[in-house]
Design an enzyme around this catalytic site. Structure first.
Site, mmCIF file in Angstrom:
data_model
loop_
_atom_site.group_PDB
_atom_site.id
_atom_site.type_symbol
_atom_site.label_atom_id
_atom_site.label_comp_id
_atom_site.label_asym_id
_atom_site.label_seq_id
_atom_site.Cartn_x
_atom_site.Cartn_y
_atom_site.Cartn_z
ATOM 1 N N HIS A 1 -2.421 0.624 -5.789
ATOM 2 C CA HIS A 1 -3.823 1.050 -5.817
ATOM 3 C C HIS A 1 -3.915 2.576 -5.804
ATOM 4 O O HIS A 1 -2.906 3.266 -5.644
ATOM 5 C CB HIS A 1 -4.625 0.418 -4.682
ATOM 6 C CG HIS A 1 -4.197 0.784 -3.295
ATOM 7 N ND1 HIS A 1 -2.972 0.439 -2.757
ATOM 8 C CD2 HIS A 1 -4.838 1.466 -2.298
ATOM 9 C CE1 HIS A 1 -2.880 0.881 -1.520
ATOM 10 N NE2 HIS A 1 -4.004 1.507 -1.212
ATOM 11 N N HIS B 1 -5.231 4.940 -3.836
ATOM 12 C CA HIS B 1 -5.224 5.839 -2.670
ATOM 13 C C HIS B 1 -4.027 6.788 -2.728
ATOM 14 O O HIS B 1 -2.936 6.408 -3.147
ATOM 15 C CB HIS B 1 -5.235 5.047 -1.358
ATOM 16 C CG HIS B 1 -6.541 4.342 -1.116
ATOM 17 N ND1 HIS B 1 -6.669 3.258 -0.277
ATOM 18 C CD2 HIS B 1 -7.787 4.578 -1.618
ATOM 19 C CE1 HIS B 1 -7.944 2.855 -0.270
ATOM 20 N NE2 HIS B 1 -8.628 3.632 -1.074
ATOM 21 N N ASP C 1 -1.888 7.984 -0.721
ATOM 22 C CA ASP C 1 -0.605 7.688 -0.063
ATOM 23 C C ASP C 1 0.173 6.584 -0.787
ATOM 24 O O ASP C 1 1.259 6.195 -0.348
ATOM 25 C CB ASP C 1 -0.810 7.339 1.423
ATOM 26 C CG ASP C 1 -1.700 6.131 1.659
ATOM 27 O OD1 ASP C 1 -2.649 5.922 0.879
ATOM 28 O OD2 ASP C 1 -1.463 5.391 2.633
ATOM 29 N N HIS C 2 -0.356 6.116 -1.910
ATOM 30 C CA HIS C 2 0.356 5.139 -2.750
ATOM 31 C C HIS C 2 0.562 5.691 -4.168
ATOM 32 O O HIS C 2 1.633 5.532 -4.741
ATOM 33 C CB HIS C 2 -0.414 3.820 -2.792
ATOM 34 C CG HIS C 2 -0.497 3.171 -1.444
ATOM 35 N ND1 HIS C 2 0.354 2.164 -1.039
ATOM 36 C CD2 HIS C 2 -1.298 3.432 -0.379
ATOM 37 C CE1 HIS C 2 0.074 1.831 0.213
ATOM 38 N NE2 HIS C 2 -0.931 2.588 0.635
ATOM 39 N N HIS D 1 -9.717 -4.127 -0.837
ATOM 40 C CA HIS D 1 -9.359 -2.810 -0.280
ATOM 41 C C HIS D 1 -9.725 -1.742 -1.305
ATOM 42 O O HIS D 1 -10.366 -0.743 -0.975
ATOM 43 C CB HIS D 1 -7.875 -2.786 0.064
ATOM 44 C CG HIS D 1 -7.423 -1.524 0.736
ATOM 45 N ND1 HIS D 1 -7.793 -1.196 2.021
ATOM 46 C CD2 HIS D 1 -6.625 -0.504 0.296
ATOM 47 C CE1 HIS D 1 -7.248 -0.027 2.342
ATOM 48 N NE2 HIS D 1 -6.543 0.405 1.321
ATOM 49 N N ASP E 1 -1.920 -2.558 0.129
ATOM 50 C CA ASP E 1 -2.785 -2.585 1.314
ATOM 51 C C ASP E 1 -3.748 -3.778 1.284
ATOM 52 O O ASP E 1 -4.795 -3.745 1.925
ATOM 53 C CB ASP E 1 -3.579 -1.278 1.424
ATOM 54 C CG ASP E 1 -2.707 -0.104 1.862
ATOM 55 O OD1 ASP E 1 -1.477 -0.282 2.018
ATOM 56 O OD2 ASP E 1 -3.250 1.012 2.013
ATOM 57 N N HIS F 1 2.520 -0.661 4.513
ATOM 58 C CA HIS F 1 2.596 0.095 5.769
ATOM 59 C C HIS F 1 3.298 -0.708 6.857
ATOM 60 O O HIS F 1 3.267 -1.934 6.858
ATOM 61 C CB HIS F 1 1.189 0.444 6.281
ATOM 62 C CG HIS F 1 0.447 1.412 5.434
ATOM 63 N ND1 HIS F 1 0.472 2.773 5.648
ATOM 64 C CD2 HIS F 1 -0.362 1.213 4.360
ATOM 65 C CE1 HIS F 1 -0.289 3.370 4.740
ATOM 66 N NE2 HIS F 1 -0.807 2.441 3.944
#
Length: 258
Positions: free
Chosen positions: A54, A56, A58-59, A112, A135, A174
């Site tokens: 996705h 975001h 941090d991905h 999400h 996530d 995570h």
């Protein structure tokens, strides 16, 4: 088919999937590209694909750098998720391949984010399949409903992911397992499987070891968000339907300060 964990940032995971025969590799959510390249070099792997779950940061935040470092790499991401650096947009049901024996099925698992993709990966006969859930599904938990509804998360978790073969290994985005299981035990205090897995996860954490992968079977036994079809679980949160229970459990988790 081999899978390597690559811890990134504070509690993220990237993963390297590779075909032993050809040494071709795909990497899931390579947020720290130099770390990814080091793992590829140490294992003499040829990086071919990036599988982005996705948008975001941090991905997907390492995708542009991955393109610079490996110019011919293909970067996959959900068609409606606006993934940074994406070269190949995917939809639910799209199929990719890696090396001689690895097949990758793209599963749209929204909520999400609206275009979130989970990647279901199968190898040669005898290899347990794996699913990379970003996530959407965590070990004993699920992602916050940033861009979707409880109805969508129910479809993503309980129908799309919940219907995968039970031995499927679950690799999430995570390391949240201990907190998730602590919360799960407040929803189902009498669930022995939750308390057993919590003790196991606490031991892993103490030794700085990952708690991934889980399996779909374990999630169906211990993850409250995937157990909302069970009338007893609905009753514990004062609800009468699976979607209502999922919405309520997410609300409880969002306000939980365990």
């Amino acid at each position: 088919m081999q899978i390597l964990h690559i811890p990134c940032l504070e509690d993220n995971y990237s993963y390297m999937i590779f075909d032993e025969a050809t040494k071709e590799a795909a990497v899931v959510d390579p947020v720290e590209p130099h770390k990814i390249l080091r793992v590829a070099e140490e294992n003499a792997l040829h990086l071919k694909l990036v599988l982005t779950t996705h948008h975001h940061w941090d991905h997907a935040g390492g995708n542009e750098k991955m393109k610079q470092l490996v110019p011919d790499i293909k970067i996959f991401g959900g068609s409606i998720d606006n993934v940074q650096g994406c070269t190949n947009k995917v939809e639910n049901g799209d199929k990719l391949s890696l090396g001689g024996d690895i097949d990758i099925l793209c599963l749209h698992t929204p909520c999400h984010t609206k275009g979130h993709i989970s990647y279901y990966v199968t190898g040669k006969e005898g290899d347990d399949p794996a699913v990379f859930t970003g996530d959407t599904l965590f070990v004993a938990g699920c992602g916050k409903f940033f861009e979707g509804t409880a109805e969508q998360m129910y479809q993503s978790l309980c129908n799309t992911l919940g219907s995968l073969p039970k031995p499927t290994r679950v690799y999430c985005g995570h390391e949240y397992t201990v907190k998730n299981l602590q919360f799960a035990s407040t929803v189902e205090p009498d669930n022995a499987k939750i308390s057993q897995k919590l003790s196991w996860a606490e031991q892993k954490k103490k030794n700085s070891l990952p708690t991934v992968p889980s399996t779909i079977e374990e999630e169906l036994e211990t993850n409250p968000f995937m157990r909302v079809d069970i009338p007893d679980v609905q009753g514990k949160v004062g609800c009468k339907s699976p979607v209502e229970a999922l919405r309520k459990i997410r609300e409880l988790k969002d306000n939980w300060r365990g």
